[in-house]
Write a protein that holds these residues in place. Structure first.
Motif, short mmCIF file in Angstrom:
data_model
loop_
_atom_site.label_atom_id
_atom_site.label_comp_id
_atom_site.label_asym_id
_atom_site.label_seq_id
_atom_site.Cartn_x
_atom_site.Cartn_y
_atom_site.Cartn_z
N GLU A 81 0.72 -1.29 -0.05
CA GLU A 81 0.08 -0.03 0.05
C GLU A 81 1.02 1.39 0.04
OE1 GLU A 81 -3.38 2.26 2.83
OE2 GLU A 81 -2.75 0.25 3.19
N VAL A 82 0.59 2.20 -0.79
CA VAL A 82 1.56 3.40 -1.12
C VAL A 82 0.63 4.60 -0.93
CG1 VAL A 82 3.01 4.90 -2.85
CG2 VAL A 82 3.11 2.01 -2.78
N GLN A 83 1.33 5.76 -0.20
CA GLN A 83 0.43 6.69 0.12
C GLN A 83 1.63 8.05 -0.12
OE1 GLN A 83 -1.05 6.23 4.12
NE2 GLN A 83 -3.07 5.17 3.44
N TRP A 84 1.24 9.08 -0.37
CA TRP A 84 2.08 10.41 -0.29
C TRP A 84 1.53 11.26 0.66
CZ3 TRP A 84 0.93 15.59 -1.85
CH2 TRP A 84 2.39 16.34 -1.64
N ASP A 85 2.32 12.03 1.53
CA ASP A 85 2.20 12.69 2.57
C ASP A 85 2.97 13.96 2.22
OD1 ASP A 85 1.06 14.14 4.78
OD2 ASP A 85 2.07 12.92 6.23
N GLY A 86 2.06 15.11 1.94
CA GLY A 86 2.90 16.48 1.53
C GLY A 86 3.14 17.11 2.82
#
Length: 444
Positions: A81-86
């Motif tokens: 599972e991949v997520q991007w957090d800015g």
């Protein structure tokens, strides 16, 4: 193990030891194999994760921040599972337990060394999942987590059971081979058990070297024992002849004695000496009695002994069938029963001989009405050279070998002799003979 091993045969002990050894070896091998498989799984998982992180970082860095959340969702697979957090903020540092996995990942993809890769366990244990973060060029973070356990030590019981099949087959084959190798030992045990009861020939030598040596030693020992017994038998025959000859001359010379009282006293002494010599020779030659078994009507023998007693003026009675044929040593059995009947008449006012075929055995009971024997002396009186003067009176003839001779003769037939006091007074001598000694046909 010490408690049950002595009750198990040699073959069973060898098979048990081999089985235990194989199980231990199989268990250790399985654990080592599974451990090696675990390291293989970790290495493979690190390579896949490294490849996925490199691709995901490159794609996310090439897209504007607005498109990165959607792209991260597309980069999510059934394994990761991949997520991007800015948002700003630094994820936790690498967990020490995952340092080996982090090194594996950066070894596969060296470009990840500059990404400040961080890993942590989600659920510590055997089936653990990993989450982590990777820094992008703009100091934002790519977050990921594994959806499958990356470190598992799974014992496949089906594989273990399948691996035991050839082990069990080998154990069965080994047991059959051991049984064949130990067959000479069984023959040796059977031969040793027959010594003293039946004529035993040389045991065939076979099997392993040690077993052949043991069988050879037994055969040589048996030959030495046979030679010793033969020498003793010849010596006894010579002694009996040498002693009887001067006694016969003495009996003849007593006829020249004028005094009747002196002649009678000397004659009684000679008779006593002859009886003592006869009983001693009968006892000492019992182990090597050359007499063979033959058909014997035991009922007729018992009735004849009772008739002889009544002819001598004693009160005696026989109770039992008219005929009962067994295969026995005729002279030895007659001597044993005669001794028992004579003892009953000597120490009691009467004697009763009972013969009863039963279930698997034939029982002979000789009863008297004498004073009996103290209970603590019942077994002792069956030993050679034992006299019980207070209980049974002084036996002035013989060495006290009447009962031991009877025990010896009955034991040679596979039977037993026991003594017991009767509740109403007197003694009962009980002979039990195995029914296997029955002749082919018998009448009752």
């Amino acid at each position: 193990m010490r408690r049950w091993l002595p009750s198990v045969g040699l073959l069973g002990q060898v098979v048990a030891i081999l089985l235990l050894t194989m199980l231990i070896e199989f268990g250790v091998s399985t654990m080592l194999y599974e451990r090696a498989s675990e390291f293989s799984v970790r290495d493979d998982e690190a390579r896949r994760l490294a490849e996925h992180l490199v691709i995901s970082r490159r794609l996310l860095e090439d897209r504007p921040p607005a498109e990165r959340p959607a792209l991260a969702h597309e980069l999510t697979t059934d394994r990761y599972e991949v997520q991007w957090d800015g948002a700003a903020g630094v994820p936790p540092a690498v967990e020490p337990a995952l340092d080996p996995m982090r090194r594996q990942i950066v070894d596969w993809e060296p470009t990840l060394r500059t990404g400040d890769l961080r890993l942590r366990l989600i659920s510590p244990g055997r089936s653990s999942k990993v989450r982590g973060a990777l820094r992008l060029r703009d100091d934002t973070w790519l977050h990921f987590r594994t959806l499958d356990a990356v470190a598992r030590l799974d014992f496949a019981f089906e594989r273990i059971l399948l691996g035991l099949v050839p082990a069990v087959a080998l154990m069965v084959l080994g047991g059959l081979m051991l049984r064949r190798a130990l067959h000479p030992l069984r023959r040796l045990a059977e031969a040793a058990d027959r010594v003293g009861h039946d004529e035993v020939g040389a045991v065939p030598e076979g099997g392993p070297r040690e077993v052949r040596r043991l069988v050879g030693a037994f055969n040589r020992m048996q030959a030495r024992i046979g030679a010793l017994i033969e020498a003793r038998t010849q010596s006894l025959a010579a002694v009996g002849h040498d002693l009887r000859t001067p006694l016969a001359r003495l009996r003849l010379r007593t006829e020249t004695i004028a005094s009747a009282d002196t002649r009678e006293a000397i004659g009684q002494d000679i008779s006593e000496m002859e009886a003592m010599i006869a009983s001693l020779l009968a006892f000492l030659s019992g182990d090597n009695d050359p007499e063979k078994s033959s058909a014997l009507d035991l009922a007729v023998l018992c009735a004849t002994l009772v008739d002889d007693a009544t002819d001598r003026g004693h009160e005696a009675r026989y109770v039992g069938p008219d005929h009962l044929e067994l295969r026995l040593r005729r002279l030895a059995m007659k001597r044993a029963l005669t001794n028992l009947v004579d003892n009953a008449l000597k120490y009691g006012a009467s004697a009763v001989v009972e013969l009863a075929p039963g279930d698997g055995v034939v029982t002979i009971r000789v009863l008297d009405t004498g004073p009996g024997i103290p209970d603590e002396q019942l077994a002792h009186v069956l030993e050679p050279f034992v006299r019980l003067d207070p209980a049974r009176g002084r036996d002035t003839i013989g060495f006290g070998l009447g009962l031991p001779i009877a025990v010896q003769a009955i034991k040679a037939e596979g039977g037993t002799l026991t003594l017991a006091n009767r509740p109403e007074g007197g003694l009962v001598a009980t002979i039990v003979l195995p029914i296997t000694q029955l002749a082919a046909g018998h009448k009752t």
